[in-house]
Design a protein around this motif. Structure first.
Motif: not given
Length: 606
Positions: A290-317
């Motif tokens: 159900e999570l909205v897809e985002f540009d993963s590369a853009k999300l992690t470009e300046h945030n290498p330690d970012l948990d992508l699943t957590a980011a997608k959950i937060a942005l989807s909400a």
């Protein structure tokens, strides 16, 4: 935004049309009507004072169509903390007046305006600040939290005395009000050319953790979505402190958190529950798909330690136009924080943790139900049960779903209810009597034990007891269960008759009072006669027998005979049979009735 639906209380049938008009304004509201004086209401009550105080204590908004004085005198003993008072309003029987009485900090004036608009009258609002400024600074709308209510009284007094106020941040309910907002000087103008006095007061709308002052009211909009993944099993206090640390590092106010969010496989996780309870913010769940897809590369470009699943959950909400503003990884969890463009309705995002309550309505209708059961039935999204028992539970409110099934489909009914709860619903499985005595509680746990579906493990499951038929029968005739007793079902559908015979014989030899459930039916016509034969082998024919039929329902009857007189045709499926012990006594009453009781002391000489 979510709010608690009000209870509309009427004392006479003439008030019903006004009550229905008001009820249409608040989907899910219920009309409470006084027994014998009203009909066609959702819930009946016999004691106005007890009902009103119970609603008040559970923080349910109250709209009473009656004189204001009656309400005031009824609730006066409970008034101690205005911050804990739900909205309470009095409405004239003919709808000509709407008077807010209590709950100024919880939107009673807004409630009064909505009711008055539906009735075509003006609300009798007396709050000076509310009248002059057309907004209630002490009770902001859903989605906003006032950080320093202790400063608001002086702040409002200064406004009423003529002070101007500066608005920092955006909130339509403030910018569109009649607050005396200071106007900025024209661009390039000298200080002497200002078109309004300089503001001495400030209203700040921000998600940041700032320190309020006496001349600055701070409102935190609920626009933060806080996602949690990879949760470990840690102490609740540690989990809460870690979340607080993440918020502090990001400079964010906890009051701006709209909700915590996680994947469905974390449903029921104690860590999540502890965080939710501490911050008083709901948890909502997503499927990974159900999570909205985002540009993963853009999300992690300046945030290498970012948990992508957590980011997608937060942005989807957080929804459209949201932005990621923080993230962290700890030994306990990974998290991400997103900022929504405006306050969000958490109830419309994902699903909540499913709830399943197995309730006992008692042997009869509403008067036999506990306050806990009434509240569960009122709040449930779905009722599940045997049709006859659901009828006993009363009238559903608008929006509730009812799922009837045959009385012999207990396990299938339990599975259905569990699946419904696992989908995020709040389900009430309805039994008569007590749900743990020959009823649905055991069926639900049996289904869990045999099927073992992982998605059922996260359900918030509880059993709400009720008055059993044996208790009702005993109370109606005295105290036949006053000493040791046992309970046996004569139904051999789920257990062999040989086992039932052994238990009757053993209980008879042990001289226990016995309560028999399911004594006879159209398909089982000989079992009760055989039970009587077994009892007479060791028990005196003069032993008292109590027959309680239709307990708590129309046609209730309770009669007493002796074991020697007792015949199978004296009972049916709606009869509860109590067979006394050697100690059980009958007390004749003045006008022909009797009491039956079993002494608490056991006399071996009898």
């Amino acid at each position: 935004m979510n709010r608690v639906t009000p209870a509309i209380v009427i004392l006479g049938q003439n008030s019903l049309p006004i009550a229905k008009t008001i009820s249409a304004v608040f989907p899910g509201s219920q009309i409470y009507g006084l027994v014998d004086r009203t009909s066609d209401t959702d819930i009946n009550f016999s004691n106005f004072g007890e009902t009103l105080r119970e609603l008040f204590a559970t923080e349910t908004p109250i709209i009473a169509i009656c004189a204001a004085g009656i309400i005031i005198r009824t609730l006066a003993p409970l008034l101690s903390n205005k911050r804990a008072e739900p909205p309470v309003l009095a409405v004239a029987e003919d709808g000509s007046a709407v008077v807010p009485l209590l709950g100024g900090l919880h939107g009673v004036n807004d409630l009064a305006r909505e009711i008055a608009a539906a009735l075509g009258v003006q609300p009798a609002i007396t709050t000076t600040g509310d009248i002059r400024f057309r907004t209630a600074l002490l009770s902001p709308p859903q989605g906003y939290y006032l950080a320093n209510p202790e400063d608001a009284k002086t702040f409002i007094s200064n406004l009423l005395a003529g002070a101007k106020v500066k608005l920092e941040g955006a909130a339509n309910w403030l910018s569109e009000s009649n607050l005396p907002l200071a106007q900025p000087a024209p661009t390039g103008a000298a200080p002497t050319e200002r078109i309004a006095p300089e503001a001495k007061l400030t209203i700040c709308v921000t998600e940041k953790a700032i320190v309020p002052t006496t001349d600055c009211l701070v409102y935190h909009p609920q626009i933060i979505t806080f996602a949690l993944t990879n949760l470990s099993n840690i102490e609740p206090e540690i989990a809460v402190s870690l979340v607080q640390k993440v918020l502090k590092n990001a400079g964010l106010a906890a009051a701006s958190i709209a909700g915590f969010f996680a994947l469905k496989n974390e449903m029921g996780n104690p860590t999540l529950e502890a965080i939710s309870q501490f911050f008083k913010v709901p948890v909502r769940f997503f499927n990974l798909s159900e999570l909205v897809e985002f540009d993963s590369a853009k999300l992690t470009e300046h945030n290498p330690d970012l948990d992508l699943t957590a980011a997608k959950i937060a942005l989807s909400a957080a929804g459209a136009n949201s932005q990621l503003i923080g993230y962290d990884r700890t030994n306990a969890f990974s998290c991400a924080i997103a900022l929504a463009a405006k306050p969000i309705d958490v109830s419309a995002i994902g699903i909540s943790r499913g709830k399943l309550a197995i309730v006992g309505t008692g042997p009869g209708g509403a008067p036999w139900m506990s306050p806990e059961v009434k509240q569960i039935l009122r709040e449930a999204t779905d009722w599940v049960g045997y049709k006859f028992y659901l009828d006993l539970a009363g009238t559903r409110r608008e929006g509730q779903n009812r799922h009837d099934s045959d009385n012999r489909e207990e396990i299938d009914r339990a599975r259905f209810a569990l699946d419904l709860a696992a989908s995020g619903k709040s389900v009430a499985v309805v039994s008569s009597g007590d749900p743990g005595i020959f009823a649905m509680a055991a069926a639900v746990f049996e289904a869990i034990d045999s099927d073992g579906k992982p998605e059922w493990q996260g359900i918030d499951l509880r059993v709400a007891p009720g008055i059993s038929a044996m208790q009702a029968a005993a109370a109606a005739i005295g105290a036949p269960l006053g000493h040791d007793f046992c309970v046996i079902s004569l139904s051999d559908i789920l257990k062999p008759w040989e086992v039932i015979e052994q238990r009757i014989s053993a209980a008879a030899k042990a001289d226990l009072v016995m309560a028999f459930y399911n004594p006879i039916s159209k398909q089982r016509i000989w079992q009760l006669g055989r039970a009587i034969e077994i009892l007479l082998q060791t028990r005196d024919a003069k032993t008292p027998v109590v027959l309680g039929r239709n307990l708590g329902r129309p046609g209730q009857s309770v009669r007493v005979c002796t074991l020697g007189e007792f015949q199978p045709e004296d009972a049916d499926m709606r009869t509860l049979v109590i067979v006394g012990s050697s100690q059980t006594r009958i007390i004749p009453r003045k006008y022909g009735d009797v009491w039956v009781y079993t002494p608490r002391r056991y006399d071996l000489s009898l």
